[in-house]
Design a protein around this motif. Structure first.
Motif, short mmCIF file in Angstrom:
data_model
loop_
_atom_site.label_atom_id
_atom_site.label_comp_id
_atom_site.label_asym_id
_atom_site.label_seq_id
_atom_site.Cartn_x
_atom_site.Cartn_y
_atom_site.Cartn_z
N GLY A 1 2.40 36.87 -2.35
CA GLY A 1 3.02 36.29 -4.24
C GLY A 1 4.62 35.88 -3.14
O GLY A 1 5.36 36.34 -2.67
N ASP A 2 4.79 34.86 -3.98
CA ASP A 2 5.87 33.84 -3.85
C ASP A 2 7.77 35.18 -4.22
O ASP A 2 8.27 34.56 -3.35
CB ASP A 2 6.96 32.70 -5.00
CG ASP A 2 5.39 31.63 -3.85
OD1 ASP A 2 5.47 31.58 -3.07
OD2 ASP A 2 4.89 30.68 -5.29
N ARG B 1 7.48 25.32 -2.03
CA ARG B 1 5.98 26.87 -1.68
C ARG B 1 5.31 26.47 -1.17
O ARG B 1 5.21 27.09 -0.10
CB ARG B 1 5.73 26.68 -3.10
CG ARG B 1 4.27 26.25 -3.68
CD ARG B 1 3.54 26.96 -4.42
NE ARG B 1 2.89 26.31 -4.82
CZ ARG B 1 1.68 26.65 -4.80
NH1 ARG B 1 1.50 27.44 -3.89
NH2 ARG B 1 0.65 25.07 -5.04
N ASN C 1 -4.14 31.03 -3.99
CA ASN C 1 -3.02 30.40 -4.22
C ASN C 1 -2.86 29.59 -3.58
O ASN C 1 -1.70 29.01 -2.66
CB ASN C 1 -2.19 31.52 -3.53
CG ASN C 1 -2.17 32.65 -4.80
OD1 ASN C 1 -1.79 32.40 -6.00
ND2 ASN C 1 -2.23 33.36 -4.25
N THR C 2 -3.97 28.43 -2.24
CA THR C 2 -3.72 27.21 -1.54
C THR C 2 -2.43 27.60 -0.61
O THR C 2 -2.11 26.86 -0.22
CB THR C 2 -3.61 26.57 -2.18
OG1 THR C 2 -1.87 26.54 -3.42
CG2 THR C 2 -4.32 25.63 -3.69
N TYR C 3 -2.55 29.17 0.15
CA TYR C 3 -2.30 29.18 1.62
C TYR C 3 -3.04 29.29 2.36
O TYR C 3 -3.96 30.24 2.36
CB TYR C 3 -0.82 30.09 0.67
CG TYR C 3 0.44 30.08 -0.14
CD1 TYR C 3 0.54 28.87 -0.30
CD2 TYR C 3 0.36 31.45 -0.84
CE1 TYR C 3 2.17 29.16 -0.94
CE2 TYR C 3 1.25 31.49 -1.78
CZ TYR C 3 2.64 29.96 -1.87
OH TYR C 3 3.16 30.03 -3.20
N GLN D 1 -6.51 37.74 -5.89
CA GLN D 1 -5.43 37.14 -5.21
C GLN D 1 -5.04 37.99 -3.86
O GLN D 1 -5.43 38.93 -3.80
CB GLN D 1 -4.20 37.76 -6.34
CG GLN D 1 -4.33 37.17 -7.26
CD GLN D 1 -3.94 35.71 -7.65
OE1 GLN D 1 -3.33 34.83 -7.28
NE2 GLN D 1 -4.67 34.84 -8.06
N ASP E 1 -5.90 32.37 1.41
CA ASP E 1 -5.30 32.83 0.63
C ASP E 1 -6.12 31.91 -0.54
O ASP E 1 -5.25 30.85 -0.86
CB ASP E 1 -3.74 32.68 0.04
CG ASP E 1 -3.80 33.51 -1.30
OD1 ASP E 1 -4.11 33.53 -1.81
OD2 ASP E 1 -2.41 33.98 -1.81
N ARG F 1 3.41 30.88 6.54
CA ARG F 1 2.02 30.88 5.42
C ARG F 1 2.56 29.18 5.74
O ARG F 1 3.33 28.58 5.65
CB ARG F 1 3.01 31.21 4.14
CG ARG F 1 2.22 30.68 3.30
CD ARG F 1 2.90 31.73 1.74
NE ARG F 1 3.95 30.52 1.68
CZ ARG F 1 4.77 30.78 0.16
NH1 ARG F 1 4.84 31.89 0.39
NH2 ARG F 1 5.61 29.59 0.04
#
Length: 229
Positions: free
Chosen positions: A225-226, A71, A94-96, A220, A91, A108
């Motif tokens: 999201g994944d 991820r 979510n550490t993105y 968020q 983000d 990403r």
């Protein structure tokens, strides 16, 4: 008529000498036609194999030193947004980090973000870019961690890593790291860190003036999201 014994001996001696002379000539002719081998005691130098190629020392900053979770690896994902292509969106929860491509997609990257109490949010712009930047910890960081150096030249041991993008007039940067194992964690004093490979890729895409949106910890990122990756 009988020949004297002395005369007979002289004749045989002359014949023998003639035979020897003929043999010597024949041997010389044969030797001239066939080259003689080298003497066995003449040694040729030992054959030396080429030395192995010199390999560069492993770069301790490269993310190849560790295997990031799937991820957190750089990848193109579905990311519908109204932001213009070229915008950077952080983000935080979510550490993105997303680099908007447009057409509902983004690149990403996995990132490390601020630890508890050191996250922030807002909109900034990239005001400066630097390769292998020097590091001068701000006074507030030194006050918290007096053991830090007052200045460190850029290089493999520098915590800012291979590239840095400075955000507005803040002390925050998007930068590389010499500790790639911290990607995906909340560990910094507010800066955004990527592996050196990823920050170099992002650096090549981002220009001075690029818009950077940092989302807060309690929100968020939309469509990040994944499940849509």
């Amino acid at each position: 008529m009988l020949r004297p014994i002395g005369s007979m001996l002289n004749s045989r001696y002359a014949a023998a000498l003639g035979a020897l002379a003929i043999g010597a000539v024949a041997f010389s002719a044969s030797a001239a036609a066939t080259p003689l081998p080298l003497f066995p005691f003449i040694l040729t130098p030992p054959v030396q194999s080429a030395p192995p190629p010199v390999q560069a020392a492993p770069d301790e900053n490269e993310s190849g030193a560790i295997e990031l979770p799937a991820r957190l690896k750089r990848q193109v994902v579905s990311y519908p947004t109204r932001e213009a292509p070229g915008t950077v969106i952080i983000d935080t929860p979510n550490t993105y980090l997303y680099y908007v491509l447009g057409g509902g997609h983004a690149i990403r990257y996995g990132i490390g973000v601020g630890r508890d109490g050191f996250t922030w949010s807002g909109v900034q712009a990239v005001t400066k870019k630097a390769e292998w930047p020097d590091w001068t910890p701000p006074p507030e960081m030194i006050a918290r961690q007096p053991y830090l150096p007052r200045h460190m030249a850029g290089g493999p041991g520098n915590p800012l890593g291979a590239r840095a993008m400075y955000l507005g007039g803040t002390v925050y940067r998007i930068h590389g790291t010499n500790a790639p194992e911290t990607i995906g964690t909340h560990v910094s004093s507010g800066c955004i860190r990527l592996t050196n490979q990823d920050v170099s890729d992002l650096y090549s895409r981002v220009n001075v003036g690029t818009r950077v949106i940092v989302l807060p910890m309690n929100r968020q990122a939309a469509n990040a999201g994944d499940k849509r990756s």
